[in-house]
Design a protein around this motif. Structure first.
Motif, PDB file in Angstrom:
ATOM      1  N   VAL A   1       0.848  -1.183   0.000  1.00 50.28           N
ATOM      2  CA  VAL A   1       0.000   0.000   0.000  1.00 50.28           C
ATOM      3  C   VAL A   1       0.885   1.235   0.000  1.00 50.28           C
ATOM      4  O   VAL A   1       2.052   1.181   0.405  1.00 50.28           O
ATOM      5  N   MET A   2       0.314   2.343  -0.449  1.00 55.80           N
ATOM      6  CA  MET A   2       1.037   3.611  -0.457  1.00 55.80           C
ATOM      7  C   MET A   2       0.276   4.628   0.373  1.00 55.80           C
ATOM      8  O   MET A   2      -0.944   4.740   0.268  1.00 55.80           O
ATOM      9  N   TYR A   3       1.030   5.372   1.180  1.00 52.76           N
ATOM     10  CA  TYR A   3       0.456   6.499   1.904  1.00 52.76           C
ATOM     11  C   TYR A   3       0.546   7.700   0.982  1.00 52.76           C
ATOM     12  O   TYR A   3       1.634   8.108   0.582  1.00 52.76           O
ATOM     13  N   MET A   4      -0.598   8.278   0.623  1.00 54.99           N
ATOM     14  CA  MET A   4      -0.639   9.359  -0.361  1.00 54.99           C
ATOM     15  C   MET A   4      -0.997  10.707   0.243  1.00 54.99           C
ATOM     16  O   MET A   4      -1.237  11.675  -0.470  1.00 54.99           O
ATOM     17  N   GLY A   5      -1.026  10.764   1.570  1.00 56.27           N
ATOM     18  CA  GLY A   5      -1.298  12.039   2.224  1.00 56.27           C
ATOM     19  C   GLY A   5      -0.036  12.877   2.299  1.00 56.27           C
ATOM     20  O   GLY A   5       1.028  12.482   1.819  1.00 56.27           O
ATOM     21  N   PRO A   6      -0.148  14.050   2.916  1.00 52.39           N
ATOM     22  CA  PRO A   6       1.027  14.900   3.080  1.00 52.39           C
ATOM     23  C   PRO A   6       2.024  14.251   4.044  1.00 52.39           C
ATOM     24  O   PRO A   6       1.641  13.443   4.888  1.00 52.39           O
ATOM     25  N   THR A   7       3.290  14.599   3.899  1.00 52.10           N
ATOM     26  CA  THR A   7       4.306  14.062   4.803  1.00 52.10           C
ATOM     27  C   THR A   7       3.970  14.456   6.233  1.00 52.10           C
ATOM     28  O   THR A   7       3.651  15.614   6.509  1.00 52.10           O
ATOM     29  N   LEU A   8       4.028  13.480   7.116  1.00 53.44           N
ATOM     30  CA  LEU A   8       3.804  13.695   8.547  1.00 53.44           C
ATOM     31  C   LEU A   8       5.121  13.376   9.247  1.00 53.44           C
ATOM     32  O   LEU A   8       5.498  12.206   9.350  1.00 53.44           O
ATOM     33  N   ARG A   9       5.816  14.393   9.665  1.00 51.33           N
ATOM     34  CA  ARG A   9       7.155  14.230  10.238  1.00 51.33           C
ATOM     35  C   ARG A   9       7.149  13.223  11.383  1.00 51.33           C
ATOM     36  O   ARG A   9       6.330  13.300  12.293  1.00 51.33           O
ATOM     37  N   GLY A  10       8.039  12.256  11.296  1.00 52.55           N
ATOM     38  CA  GLY A  10       8.142  11.223  12.323  1.00 52.55           C
ATOM     39  C   GLY A  10       7.118  10.112  12.183  1.00 52.55           C
ATOM     40  O   GLY A  10       7.083   9.189  12.986  1.00 52.55           O
ATOM     41  N   VAL A  11       6.283  10.208  11.143  1.00 55.82           N
ATOM     42  CA  VAL A  11       5.220   9.214  10.957  1.00 55.82           C
ATOM     43  C   VAL A  11       5.337   8.557   9.588  1.00 55.82           C
ATOM     44  O   VAL A  11       5.530   7.347   9.492  1.00 55.82           O
ATOM     45  N   ALA A  12       5.202   9.340   8.528  1.00 60.57           N
ATOM     46  CA  ALA A  12       5.267   8.799   7.160  1.00 60.57           C
ATOM     47  C   ALA A  12       5.512   9.928   6.171  1.00 60.57           C
ATOM     48  O   ALA A  12       5.009  11.034   6.353  1.00 60.57           O
TER      49      ALA A  12
ATOM     50  N   ILE B   1      -5.658  16.324   6.845  1.00 64.03           N
ATOM     51  CA  ILE B   1      -4.421  15.749   7.373  1.00 64.03           C
ATOM     52  C   ILE B   1      -3.323  16.801   7.376  1.00 64.03           C
ATOM     53  O   ILE B   1      -2.563  16.916   8.345  1.00 64.03           O
ATOM     54  N   LYS B   2      -3.259  17.590   6.328  1.00 63.75           N
ATOM     55  CA  LYS B   2      -2.250  18.655   6.232  1.00 63.75           C
ATOM     56  C   LYS B   2      -2.407  19.670   7.362  1.00 63.75           C
ATOM     57  O   LYS B   2      -1.436  20.278   7.804  1.00 63.75           O
ATOM     58  N   ALA B   3      -3.623  19.834   7.852  1.00 63.65           N
ATOM     59  CA  ALA B   3      -3.903  20.799   8.910  1.00 63.65           C
ATOM     60  C   ALA B   3      -3.571  20.284  10.317  1.00 63.65           C
ATOM     61  O   ALA B   3      -3.607  21.057  11.272  1.00 63.65           O
ATOM     62  N   PHE B   4      -3.250  18.993  10.447  1.00 66.97           N
ATOM     63  CA  PHE B   4      -2.888  18.480  11.774  1.00 66.97           C
ATOM     64  C   PHE B   4      -1.669  19.235  12.275  1.00 66.97           C
ATOM     65  O   PHE B   4      -0.689  19.396  11.551  1.00 66.97           O
ATOM     66  N   SER B   5      -1.707  19.660  13.516  1.00 70.14           N
ATOM     67  CA  SER B   5      -0.540  20.340  14.085  1.00 70.14           C
ATOM     68  C   SER B   5       0.483  19.299  14.539  1.00 70.14           C
ATOM     69  O   SER B   5       0.137  18.160  14.855  1.00 70.14           O
ATOM     70  N   ARG B   6       1.717  19.720  14.571  1.00 76.23           N
ATOM     71  CA  ARG B   6       2.786  18.817  15.007  1.00 76.23           C
ATOM     72  C   ARG B   6       2.545  18.359  16.444  1.00 76.23           C
ATOM     73  O   ARG B   6       2.730  17.192  16.770  1.00 76.23           O
ATOM     74  N   SER B   7       2.102  19.283  17.294  1.00 79.23           N
ATOM     75  CA  SER B   7       1.852  18.919  18.693  1.00 79.23           C
ATOM     76  C   SER B   7       0.692  17.935  18.809  1.00 79.23           C
ATOM     77  O   SER B   7       0.715  17.029  19.643  1.00 79.23           O
ATOM     78  N   GLU B   8      -0.316  18.087  17.972  1.00 79.00           N
ATOM     79  CA  GLU B   8      -1.449  17.155  17.970  1.00 79.00           C
ATOM     80  C   GLU B   8      -0.964  15.746  17.626  1.00 79.00           C
ATOM     81  O   GLU B   8      -1.336  14.770  18.284  1.00 79.00           O
ATOM     82  N   ILE B   9      -0.123  15.640  16.599  1.00 78.19           N
ATOM     83  CA  ILE B   9       0.424  14.343  16.199  1.00 78.19           C
ATOM     84  C   ILE B   9       1.289  13.760  17.310  1.00 78.19           C
ATOM     85  O   ILE B   9       1.157  12.592  17.668  1.00 78.19           O
ATOM     86  N   GLU B  10       2.145  14.581  17.881  1.00 75.51           N
ATOM     87  CA  GLU B  10       3.036  14.103  18.960  1.00 75.51           C
ATOM     88  C   GLU B  10       2.237  13.620  20.165  1.00 75.51           C
ATOM     89  O   GLU B  10       2.579  12.601  20.759  1.00 75.51           O
TER      90      GLU B  10
ATOM     91  N   ILE C   1      -0.796  12.352  20.159  1.00 77.73           N
ATOM     92  CA  ILE C   1      -1.419  11.079  19.822  1.00 77.73           C
ATOM     93  C   ILE C   1      -0.379   9.957  19.912  1.00 77.73           C
ATOM     94  O   ILE C   1      -0.648   8.895  20.470  1.00 77.73           O
ATOM     95  N   LEU C   2       0.805  10.202  19.384  1.00 77.53           N
ATOM     96  CA  LEU C   2       1.852   9.170  19.407  1.00 77.53           C
ATOM     97  C   LEU C   2       2.324   8.862  20.827  1.00 77.53           C
ATOM     98  O   LEU C   2       2.730   7.736  21.103  1.00 77.53           O
ATOM     99  N   LYS C   3       2.241   9.839  21.708  1.00 74.27           N
ATOM    100  CA  LYS C   3       2.617   9.620  23.111  1.00 74.27           C
ATOM    101  C   LYS C   3       1.491   8.932  23.883  1.00 74.27           C
ATOM    102  O   LYS C   3       1.689   8.529  25.027  1.00 74.27           O
ATOM    103  N   GLY C   4       0.323   8.874  23.277  1.00 74.51           N
ATOM    104  CA  GLY C   4      -0.813   8.233  23.938  1.00 74.51           C
ATOM    105  C   GLY C   4      -1.655   9.178  24.751  1.00 74.51           C
ATOM    106  O   GLY C   4      -2.419   8.765  25.605  1.00 74.51           O
ATOM    107  N   GLU C   5      -1.525  10.450  24.497  1.00 71.06           N
ATOM    108  CA  GLU C   5      -2.307  11.451  25.249  1.00 71.06           C
ATOM    109  C   GLU C   5      -3.613  11.732  24.567  1.00 71.06           C
ATOM    110  O   GLU C   5      -3.794  11.576  23.408  1.00 71.06           O
TER     111      GLU C   5
END
Length: 87
Positions: free
Chosen positions: A6-17, A72-81, A83-87
């Motif tokens: 599969v290919m991820y076709m969304g915008p680059t998400l730093r530290g994710v894909a 997806i492009k509008a996700f903030s970096r802190s929002e992504i971080e 989620i990844l931390k489990g908060e």
């Protein structure tokens, strides 16, 4: 999605894909975790055979794929971080 490329076709998400990343036998942990909390990401994880159609849809205003890309492009970096931390 397992055992298929599969290919991820969304915008680059730093530290994710990175946009255009290809995955086989499942998704990386961070992308999987983010997609679980933000299911709209799944709209832009597509089988390789569907990439041309998906790219056209991303470039067509108002399609589900274009809306997903913009959200997806509008996700903030802190929002992504958080989620990844489990908060």
């Amino acid at each position: 999605m397992t055992n298929k490329k599969v290919m991820y076709m969304g915008p680059t998400l730093r530290g994710v894909a990175r946009s255009g990343s290809v995955f086989e036998n499942g998704l990386p942990t961070n992308l999987s975790k983010l997609a679980e909390k933000k299911p709209i990401i799944k709209n832009l994880i597509v089988p390789l055979a569907e990439t041309v159609e998906t790219k056209k849809a991303i470039d067509t205003e108002g399609t589900a794929e274009a809306v997903a890309y913009d959200k997806i492009k509008a996700f903030s970096r802190s929002e992504i971080e958080n989620i990844l931390k489990g908060e």
